[in-house]
Design a protein around this motif. Structure first.
Motif, PDB file in Angstrom:
ATOM      1  N   ALA A  39       0.852  -1.185   0.000  1.00 13.76           N
ATOM      2  CA  ALA A  39       0.000   0.000   0.000  1.00 13.76           C
ATOM      3  C   ALA A  39       0.891   1.239   0.000  1.00 13.76           C
ATOM      4  O   ALA A  39       2.068   1.172   0.364  1.00 13.76           O
ATOM      5  N   PRO A  40       0.328   2.382  -0.402  1.00 17.11           N
ATOM      6  CA  PRO A  40       1.119   3.624  -0.420  1.00 17.11           C
ATOM      7  C   PRO A  40       1.752   3.905   0.933  1.00 17.11           C
ATOM      8  O   PRO A  40       1.106   3.774   1.975  1.00 17.11           O
ATOM      9  N   SER A  41       3.015   4.237   0.901  1.00 23.45           N
ATOM     10  CA  SER A  41       3.772   4.609   2.102  1.00 23.45           C
ATOM     11  C   SER A  41       3.928   3.459   3.091  1.00 23.45           C
ATOM     12  O   SER A  41       4.253   3.695   4.264  1.00 23.45           O
ATOM     13  N   LYS A  42       3.699   2.235   2.649  1.00 25.76           N
ATOM     14  CA  LYS A  42       3.864   1.070   3.526  1.00 25.76           C
ATOM     15  C   LYS A  42       4.833   0.081   2.899  1.00 25.76           C
ATOM     16  O   LYS A  42       5.070   0.101   1.692  1.00 25.76           O
ATOM     17  N   GLU A  43       5.356  -0.782   3.737  1.00 22.84           N
ATOM     18  CA  GLU A  43       6.253  -1.810   3.236  1.00 22.84           C
ATOM     19  C   GLU A  43       5.460  -2.940   2.592  1.00 22.84           C
ATOM     20  O   GLU A  43       4.287  -3.165   2.897  1.00 22.84           O
ATOM     21  N   ARG A  44       6.142  -3.651   1.710  1.00 20.78           N
ATOM     22  CA  ARG A  44       5.506  -4.801   1.088  1.00 20.78           C
ATOM     23  C   ARG A  44       5.300  -5.887   2.133  1.00 20.78           C
ATOM     24  O   ARG A  44       6.192  -6.164   2.935  1.00 20.78           O
ATOM     25  N   GLU A  45       4.121  -6.492   2.126  1.00 20.75           N
ATOM     26  CA  GLU A  45       3.815  -7.525   3.108  1.00 20.75           C
ATOM     27  C   GLU A  45       3.310  -8.783   2.406  1.00 20.75           C
ATOM     28  O   GLU A  45       2.681  -8.722   1.345  1.00 20.75           O
ATOM     29  N   LEU A  46       3.570  -9.905   3.035  1.00 21.19           N
ATOM     30  CA  LEU A  46       3.080 -11.173   2.525  1.00 21.19           C
ATOM     31  C   LEU A  46       1.587 -11.285   2.796  1.00 21.19           C
ATOM     32  O   LEU A  46       1.143 -11.076   3.925  1.00 21.19           O
ATOM     33  N   VAL A  47       0.826 -11.625   1.786  1.00 23.43           N
ATOM     34  CA  VAL A  47      -0.615 -11.810   1.927  1.00 23.43           C
ATOM     35  C   VAL A  47      -0.932 -13.295   2.125  1.00 23.43           C
ATOM     36  O   VAL A  47      -1.614 -13.676   3.075  1.00 23.43           O
ATOM     37  N   ALA A  48      -0.457 -14.112   1.223  1.00 21.05           N
ATOM     38  CA  ALA A  48      -0.718 -15.545   1.300  1.00 21.05           C
ATOM     39  C   ALA A  48       0.331 -16.282   0.493  1.00 21.05           C
ATOM     40  O   ALA A  48       0.815 -15.769  -0.516  1.00 21.05           O
ATOM     41  N   THR A  49       0.651 -17.484   0.941  1.00 20.31           N
ATOM     42  CA  THR A  49       1.635 -18.276   0.237  1.00 20.31           C
ATOM     43  C   THR A  49       1.346 -19.753   0.412  1.00 20.31           C
ATOM     44  O   THR A  49       0.682 -20.138   1.376  1.00 20.31           O
ATOM     45  N   ILE A  50       1.823 -20.533  -0.533  1.00 17.53           N
ATOM     46  CA  ILE A  50       1.674 -21.975  -0.424  1.00 17.53           C
ATOM     47  C   ILE A  50       2.957 -22.626  -0.907  1.00 17.53           C
ATOM     48  O   ILE A  50       3.501 -22.255  -1.950  1.00 17.53           O
ATOM     49  N   THR A  51       3.465 -23.555  -0.123  1.00 19.15           N
ATOM     50  CA  THR A  51       4.643 -24.308  -0.511  1.00 19.15           C
ATOM     51  C   THR A  51       4.227 -25.711  -0.921  1.00 19.15           C
ATOM     52  O   THR A  51       3.130 -26.163  -0.585  1.00 19.15           O
ATOM     53  N   SER A  52       5.089 -26.366  -1.642  1.00 24.17           N
ATOM     54  CA  SER A  52       4.760 -27.685  -2.163  1.00 24.17           C
ATOM     55  C   SER A  52       4.413 -28.635  -1.028  1.00 24.17           C
ATOM     56  O   SER A  52       5.159 -28.761  -0.068  1.00 24.17           O
ATOM     57  N   GLY A  53       3.260 -29.276  -1.155  1.00 24.55           N
ATOM     58  CA  GLY A  53       2.843 -30.261  -0.181  1.00 24.55           C
ATOM     59  C   GLY A  53       2.267 -29.697   1.097  1.00 24.55           C
ATOM     60  O   GLY A  53       1.981 -30.448   2.033  1.00 24.55           O
ATOM     61  N   SER A  54       2.082 -28.391   1.158  1.00 31.83           N
ATOM     62  CA  SER A  54       1.541 -27.781   2.375  1.00 31.83           C
ATOM     63  C   SER A  54       0.252 -27.024   2.088  1.00 31.83           C
ATOM     64  O   SER A  54      -0.085 -26.774   0.939  1.00 31.83           O
ATOM     65  N   ARG A  55      -0.432 -26.663   3.148  1.00 32.29           N
ATOM     66  CA  ARG A  55      -1.637 -25.861   3.023  1.00 32.29           C
ATOM     67  C   ARG A  55      -1.246 -24.387   2.944  1.00 32.29           C
ATOM     68  O   ARG A  55      -0.195 -23.991   3.432  1.00 32.29           O
ATOM     69  N   PRO A  56      -2.112 -23.569   2.367  1.00 31.76           N
ATOM     70  CA  PRO A  56      -1.800 -22.139   2.277  1.00 31.76           C
ATOM     71  C   PRO A  56      -1.723 -21.495   3.662  1.00 31.76           C
ATOM     72  O   PRO A  56      -2.389 -21.928   4.601  1.00 31.76           O
ATOM     73  N   THR A  57      -0.915 -20.466   3.768  1.00 32.37           N
ATOM     74  CA  THR A  57      -0.873 -19.657   4.976  1.00 32.37           C
ATOM     75  C   THR A  57      -1.219 -18.217   4.604  1.00 32.37           C
ATOM     76  O   THR A  57      -0.936 -17.776   3.480  1.00 32.37           O
ATOM     77  N   TYR A  58      -1.820 -17.518   5.546  1.00 37.25           N
ATOM     78  CA  TYR A  58      -2.336 -16.172   5.290  1.00 37.25           C
ATOM     79  C   TYR A  58      -1.895 -15.207   6.383  1.00 37.25           C
ATOM     80  O   TYR A  58      -1.752 -15.605   7.543  1.00 37.25           O
ATOM     81  N   THR A  59      -1.744 -13.949   6.004  1.00 38.07           N
ATOM     82  CA  THR A  59      -1.555 -12.944   7.027  1.00 38.07           C
ATOM     83  C   THR A  59      -2.872 -12.786   7.776  1.00 38.07           C
ATOM     84  O   THR A  59      -3.954 -13.007   7.217  1.00 38.07           O
ATOM     85  N   ASP A  60      -2.782 -12.418   9.042  1.00 39.06           N
ATOM     86  CA  ASP A  60      -3.974 -12.414   9.895  1.00 39.06           C
ATOM     87  C   ASP A  60      -5.103 -11.549   9.342  1.00 39.06           C
ATOM     88  O   ASP A  60      -6.282 -11.891   9.472  1.00 39.06           O
ATOM     89  N   SER A  61      -4.763 -10.446   8.726  1.00 41.09           N
ATOM     90  CA  SER A  61      -5.789  -9.493   8.306  1.00 41.09           C
ATOM     91  C   SER A  61      -6.671 -10.014   7.166  1.00 41.09           C
ATOM     92  O   SER A  61      -7.734  -9.446   6.902  1.00 41.09           O
ATOM     93  N   VAL A  62      -6.258 -11.080   6.493  1.00 42.08           N
ATOM     94  CA  VAL A  62      -7.060 -11.596   5.372  1.00 42.08           C
ATOM     95  C   VAL A  62      -7.641 -12.980   5.650  1.00 42.08           C
ATOM     96  O   VAL A  62      -8.403 -13.501   4.826  1.00 42.08           O
ATOM     97  N   LYS A  63      -7.323 -13.550   6.784  1.00 38.62           N
ATOM     98  CA  LYS A  63      -7.828 -14.889   7.103  1.00 38.62           C
ATOM     99  C   LYS A  63      -9.350 -14.888   7.120  1.00 38.62           C
ATOM    100  O   LYS A  63      -9.980 -13.996   7.679  1.00 38.62           O
ATOM    101  N   GLY A  64      -9.923 -15.891   6.483  1.00 36.07           N
ATOM    102  CA  GLY A  64     -11.370 -15.995   6.407  1.00 36.07           C
ATOM    103  C   GLY A  64     -11.977 -15.214   5.260  1.00 36.07           C
ATOM    104  O   GLY A  64     -13.163 -15.372   4.952  1.00 36.07           O
ATOM    105  N   ARG A  65     -11.199 -14.367   4.620  1.00 29.27           N
ATOM    106  CA  ARG A  65     -11.716 -13.572   3.495  1.00 29.27           C
ATOM    107  C   ARG A  65     -11.038 -13.923   2.179  1.00 29.27           C
ATOM    108  O   ARG A  65     -11.672 -13.876   1.121  1.00 29.27           O
ATOM    109  N   PHE A  66      -9.759 -14.238   2.240  1.00 31.39           N
ATOM    110  CA  PHE A  66      -8.995 -14.552   1.031  1.00 31.39           C
ATOM    111  C   PHE A  66      -8.727 -16.050   0.975  1.00 31.39           C
ATOM    112  O   PHE A  66      -8.507 -16.691   2.008  1.00 31.39           O
ATOM    113  N   THR A  67      -8.706 -16.579  -0.248  1.00 26.91           N
ATOM    114  CA  THR A  67      -8.391 -17.991  -0.449  1.00 26.91           C
ATOM    115  C   THR A  67      -7.356 -18.124  -1.562  1.00 26.91           C
ATOM    116  O   THR A  67      -7.570 -17.614  -2.670  1.00 26.91           O
TER     117      THR A  67
END
Length: 122
Positions: A39-67
């Motif tokens: 976002a403007p004037s903010k640092e880049r942050e991880l939103v969601a990621t998935i590694t091979s063989g694992s379930r996705p992980t999410y930043t707290d602010s998007v949990k339950g809203r992003f897939t």
């Protein structure tokens, strides 16, 4: 190796958007794939990621809203964003850790797609 991102746009609060990212090139394997945002004037942050063989992980602010969903056969990852809020407004960047064929050997590199703008109006 390239990452091509698509999706994004303008939506009202409470609405939905879907971001897609496709990796192409002489890919041997994709070790991790996901989305960051800045976002403007903010640092880049991880939103969601998935590694091979694992379930996705999410930043707290998007949990339950992003897939986050990944298609290994097509080397793609999608981010379905629901119940969007104005604070989700940012440039979103696809990211992947990719092992590819290069110089007669396997090389692993961290790649970024072009940013795509998501704007959520209140």
């Amino acid at each position: 190796v390239q990452l091509q991102a698509s999706g994004g746009g303008l939506v009202q609060a409470g609405g939905s958007l879907r971001l897609s990212c496709a990796a192409s090139g002489s890919i041997f394997s994709i070790n991790a794939m996901g989305w960051y945002r800045q976002a403007p004037s903010k640092e880049r942050e991880l939103v969601a990621t998935i590694t091979s063989g694992s379930r996705p992980t999410y930043t707290d602010s998007v949990k339950g809203r992003f897939t986050l969903s990944r298609n290994n056969a097509e080397n793609t990852v999608d981010l379905q964003m629901n119940s969007l809020k104005p604070e989700d407004t940012a440039f979103y960047y696809c990211n992947a850790l990719i092992t590819y064929y290069g110089d007669s050997r396997l090389i692993t590199g961290n790649y970024w797609g072009q940013g795509t703008l998501v704007t959520v109006s209140s």
